[in-house]
Design an enzyme around this catalytic site. Structure first.
Site, mmCIF file in Angstrom:
data_model
loop_
_atom_site.group_PDB
_atom_site.id
_atom_site.type_symbol
_atom_site.label_atom_id
_atom_site.label_comp_id
_atom_site.label_asym_id
_atom_site.label_seq_id
_atom_site.Cartn_x
_atom_site.Cartn_y
_atom_site.Cartn_z
ATOM 1 N N CYS A 2 0.835 -1.203 0.000
ATOM 2 C CA CYS A 2 0.000 0.000 0.000
ATOM 3 C C CYS A 2 0.871 1.256 0.000
ATOM 4 C CB CYS A 2 -0.852 0.043 1.253
ATOM 5 S SG CYS A 2 -1.842 -1.430 1.483
ATOM 6 N N ARG A 27 4.600 0.177 -6.948
ATOM 7 C CA ARG A 27 4.647 -0.747 -5.810
ATOM 8 C C ARG A 27 3.590 -1.834 -5.909
ATOM 9 N NH1 ARG A 27 6.584 2.107 -0.943
ATOM 10 N NH2 ARG A 27 4.980 1.041 0.245
ATOM 11 N N TRP A 75 -3.067 -2.472 -1.485
ATOM 12 C CA TRP A 75 -2.727 -3.837 -1.905
ATOM 13 C C TRP A 75 -3.459 -4.706 -0.887
ATOM 14 C CZ3 TRP A 75 0.027 -7.009 -5.161
ATOM 15 C CH2 TRP A 75 0.499 -8.218 -4.655
ATOM 16 N N ASN A 101 -1.254 1.968 6.147
ATOM 17 C CA ASN A 101 -0.396 0.884 5.628
ATOM 18 C C ASN A 101 -0.032 0.001 6.804
ATOM 19 O OD1 ASN A 101 -0.359 2.096 3.189
ATOM 20 N ND2 ASN A 101 1.844 2.538 3.164
ATOM 21 N N GLY A 102 0.071 -1.298 6.584
ATOM 22 C CA GLY A 102 0.481 -2.192 7.659
ATOM 23 C C GLY A 102 -0.643 -3.135 8.036
ATOM 24 N N GLU A 480 16.445 -24.373 -6.435
ATOM 25 C CA GLU A 480 16.048 -22.967 -6.554
ATOM 26 C C GLU A 480 17.254 -22.083 -6.892
ATOM 27 O OE1 GLU A 480 13.560 -21.208 -6.942
ATOM 28 O OE2 GLU A 480 13.960 -19.210 -6.169
ATOM 29 N N LYS A 484 17.415 -19.634 -10.153
ATOM 30 C CA LYS A 484 17.690 -18.186 -10.087
ATOM 31 C C LYS A 484 18.790 -17.820 -11.081
ATOM 32 C CE LYS A 484 15.045 -16.605 -8.616
ATOM 33 N NZ LYS A 484 13.945 -17.385 -8.228
ATOM 34 N N GLU A 487 17.491 -18.042 -14.744
ATOM 35 C CA GLU A 487 16.489 -17.030 -15.076
ATOM 36 C C GLU A 487 17.105 -15.679 -15.400
ATOM 37 O OE1 GLU A 487 12.381 -17.401 -12.666
ATOM 38 O OE2 GLU A 487 14.151 -17.349 -11.385
ATOM 39 N N HIS A 503 26.141 -41.085 -11.610
ATOM 40 C CA HIS A 503 25.237 -41.706 -12.591
ATOM 41 C C HIS A 503 25.111 -40.877 -13.852
ATOM 42 C CE1 HIS A 503 24.259 -44.712 -9.643
ATOM 43 N NE2 HIS A 503 24.065 -43.751 -8.756
ATOM 44 N N LYS A 602 6.275 -12.441 -15.081
ATOM 45 C CA LYS A 602 6.106 -12.539 -13.624
ATOM 46 C C LYS A 602 4.996 -13.525 -13.291
ATOM 47 C CE LYS A 602 6.848 -11.379 -9.375
ATOM 48 N NZ LYS A 602 8.035 -12.086 -8.855
#
Ligand code: G6P
Length: 607
Positions: A2, A27, A75, A101-102, A480, A484, A487, A503, A602
């Site tokens: 937010c 944002r 948000w 906000n929060g 992961e 990264k 990507e 193997h 995204k």
């Protein structure tokens, strides 16, 4: 996340607020609104969706007279992204308008209390309790009402407040959520983000936790939480708007890596109680827990790898078999699922097409569904029987970082929560709970310990390929870490279970081939060490990720990445951080478009 703006001055407030809100668009948000005070009357305009809709509704602000006001981009967290839930919120008597906000952690009990006292709630938000508290405590002095209200709130908040009894004044309150005052000439501002201010003024005052400010066109007064006036100096902002959006970082990805301690803390905080982990959103699942025979985790991309990392803690603590399956495979696999299956769906965006399809398939076969998701009101959240939100805030860089770590954090919490409610955990509980609580600090250590990563990136960025090896929990993180790297740096990167080297993969090892060896799990470290020796003897350069005092690994590796020594059950969240940073700096060396890698999106909303 937010965004907040506030303005008081001599020109029309609405256009200034709208312009400020536009600066906060980057944002991420799903609704927006402004409240403007003209003399003693407050007008609120809110819309679902884009700021452009708000501009249209208010004719770019021309339809809203008044020189004082507050604005917000929301948000969604508590309650779907609707006009009712959008800020500003008004008190029942129309005296106060606020933006927030929060997260107010104790909003449910406050809401109950205020409802009993006769206050009407028009939204599902946690925010609305604040405006009713202000009305309740107001006895002719806004400052007093703010102090009394703040004393009742638990959680994080940046607040912007106007009161019709005080034309020309705006109030800003800060507790664990950023708020900055902008010092102008015959006008003053506040905003949650410096980007909304720099077009008007570069002289700013940073509010600190527990402080609040009263602004008029010609004065700014700041108080501590007891109402004592304090004096703070303005500082000059030198960032341009683009740098300010990224918080001074070169890329959103780096900013988001650095935000991980805070994001994980925000995800943990509402669920970590003194007696154990609690998920208010899962009370309906508890009676069904003993009948669950299998947990099936499904997701795509990094969210899938988050599932791979969380599986170990879930199985070890809750003693329920866990399978992790790619959503794109699961949807066509004729899965063996029934009412005794708990399907855990993981998605940052909540809109990934394959994930949604797999979820529908499993639901149709009777599975109970629990979603771990970052976007409130998204398709995955809405479809699930139970939605558990990660509070990572919006992620802008295409390659996920804080999305992944908050997803793994929720899986860790679920492991402890299920184990506790199934009476499958004993003495371990207190220690593991402490380990969870310590994670934000530990992530920060992972960031701080690795100042040499840019130098390592300079050494390795020309490699043709990078192999990531590890076993058990280390292997899950290797998956992961390699993703990264692929990507954003476009280097060929592959993760292998270290035991599989013989193997096949070892055939690819030749002189100077970099191998990144993950060694954060003591139970299996000796085995990985042997694999390191094997690849080294074939000419590989080994970059090991381990603890500072791990002499054995240190003596074999050519280069090192570090992480704090933590329980291997919960290590992935700390262990991935140096690998995110390595991928970032390698991509930077290679001149890649880090925030928007080629060919990637995204949110993948098509199959
Ligand atoms: C895309 C993104 C990844 C993400 C994956 C799943 O590939 O680039 O970062 O992990 O989608 O997205 P979701 O929103 O479902 O977590």
């Amino acid at each position: 996340m937010c965004g907040i703006v506030g303005f008081t001055g001599r020109q029309s407030a609405a256009p200034v607020l709208l312009e400020g809100l536009k600066k906060l668009e980057y944002r991420g948000y799903d609704s927006a609104g402004i409240a403007v005070m003209d003399g003693k009357s407050i007008t609120v305009n809110k819309v679902r969706g884009r700021i452009a809709n708000l501009c249209e509704k208010t004719k770019d602000g021309a339809k809203v007279p008044g020189t004082t006001g507050i604005g917000h981009t929301r948000w969604a967290t508590h309650g779907a992204p609707t006009e009712e839930n959008a800020h500003p919120h008004l008190s029942n008597d129309g005296r106060f308008a606020i933006v927030h906000n929060g997260i107010i952690e104790n909003y449910l009990s406050l809401r109950e209390e205020l409802t009993q006292d006769g206050y009407h709630f028009l939204s599902e938000t946690d925010t609305e309790v604040i405006v009713h508290l202000l009305e309740m405590y107001y006895r002719g002095n806004v400052r007093d009402a703010l102090i009394k209200t703040a004393n009742r709130l638990r959680g994080s908040y940046a607040l912007g407040v106007i009161c019709s009894e005080e034309p020309g004044k705006i109030y800003a309150v800060r507790e664990a959520s950023p708020l900055i005052l902008g010092v102008g000439i015959d006008e003053n501002f506040f905003a949650s983000d410096v980007t909304a201010l720099v077009n008007h003024t570069r002289n700013v005052i940073y509010l600190e936790d527990g402080e609040f400010a009263e602004l008029s066109d010609t004065s700014i007064r700041i108080f501590d939480c007891s109402g004592q006036e304090i004096h703070k100096k303005a500082t000059r902002v030198l960032w341009d708007v683009q740098a300010a959006e990224k918080g001074g970082y070169e890329h959103f990805m780096l900013k988001e890596i650095m935000e991980q301690p805070g994001a994980v803390k925000a995800t943990l905080a509402p669920r970590m109680k003194e007696h154990g982990v609690e998920f208010e959103e899962l009370t309906g699942l508890l009676p069904k827990l003993p009948s669950i025979r299998k947990i099936l985790i499904t997701a795509c991309g990094s969210a899938y790898y988050a599932g791979c990392a969380g599986k170990y803690a879930l199985e070890h603590l809750a003693r329920i078999p866990v399978e992790v399956e790619l959503a794109s495979e699961l949807r066509y696999s004729d899965p063996l699922i029934d009412e005794s299956t708990l399907l855990i769906v993981i998605s940052q965006s909540g809109e990934t097409a394959d994930t949604i399809a797999a979820m529908k398939e499993c639901k149709a076969r009777g599975a109970k569904t629990l979603a771990i998701v970052n976007v409130v009101g998204s398709s995955v959240a809405t479809l699930a029987d139970f939605a558990v939100y990660t509070w990572a805030g919006p992620e802008i860089a295409v390659a996920t970082t804080k999305g992944y770590t908050t997803q793994v954090t929720v899986l860790y919490m679920l492991a402890l929560y299920f184990a506790d409610h199934l009476n499958r955990i004993g003495e371990e509980k207190a220690r593991l709970q402490e380990a969870l609580q310590a994670m934000p600090r530990r992530i920060q250590e992972s960031i701080d310990m690795n100042a040499n990563i840019p130098a390592l990136a300079r050494k390795y960025h020309k490699a043709k390929a990078l192999f990531f090896i590890g076993r058990n929990t280390d292997y899950a993180v290797a998956l992961e870490g390699a993703l990264k790297m692929k990507e954003i740096s476009y280097l060929h990167a592959e993760a292998y279970a270290a035991g599989e080297l013989k193997h096949g993969t070892i055939a690819l090892i030749e002189e100077h081939q970099p191998v990144i060896a993950l060694c954060a799990n003591p139970s299996i470290m000796e085995k990985t060490l042997s694999n390191m020796v094997e690849v080294k003897s074939r000419g590989a350069e080994v970059l090991a990720l381990t603890f500072r005092n791990n002499q054995k690994i240190l003596s074999v590796a050519d280069d090192l990445l570090f992480m704090p020594e933590v329980d291997p059950l919960f290590s992935a969240v700390m262990e991935i951080v140096p690998l995110q940073l390595l991928a970032y700096y390698v991509a930077r060396e290679n001149g890649c478009d880090i925030d928007k890698p080629k060919n990637l999106a995204k949110s993948v909303t098509v199959e």
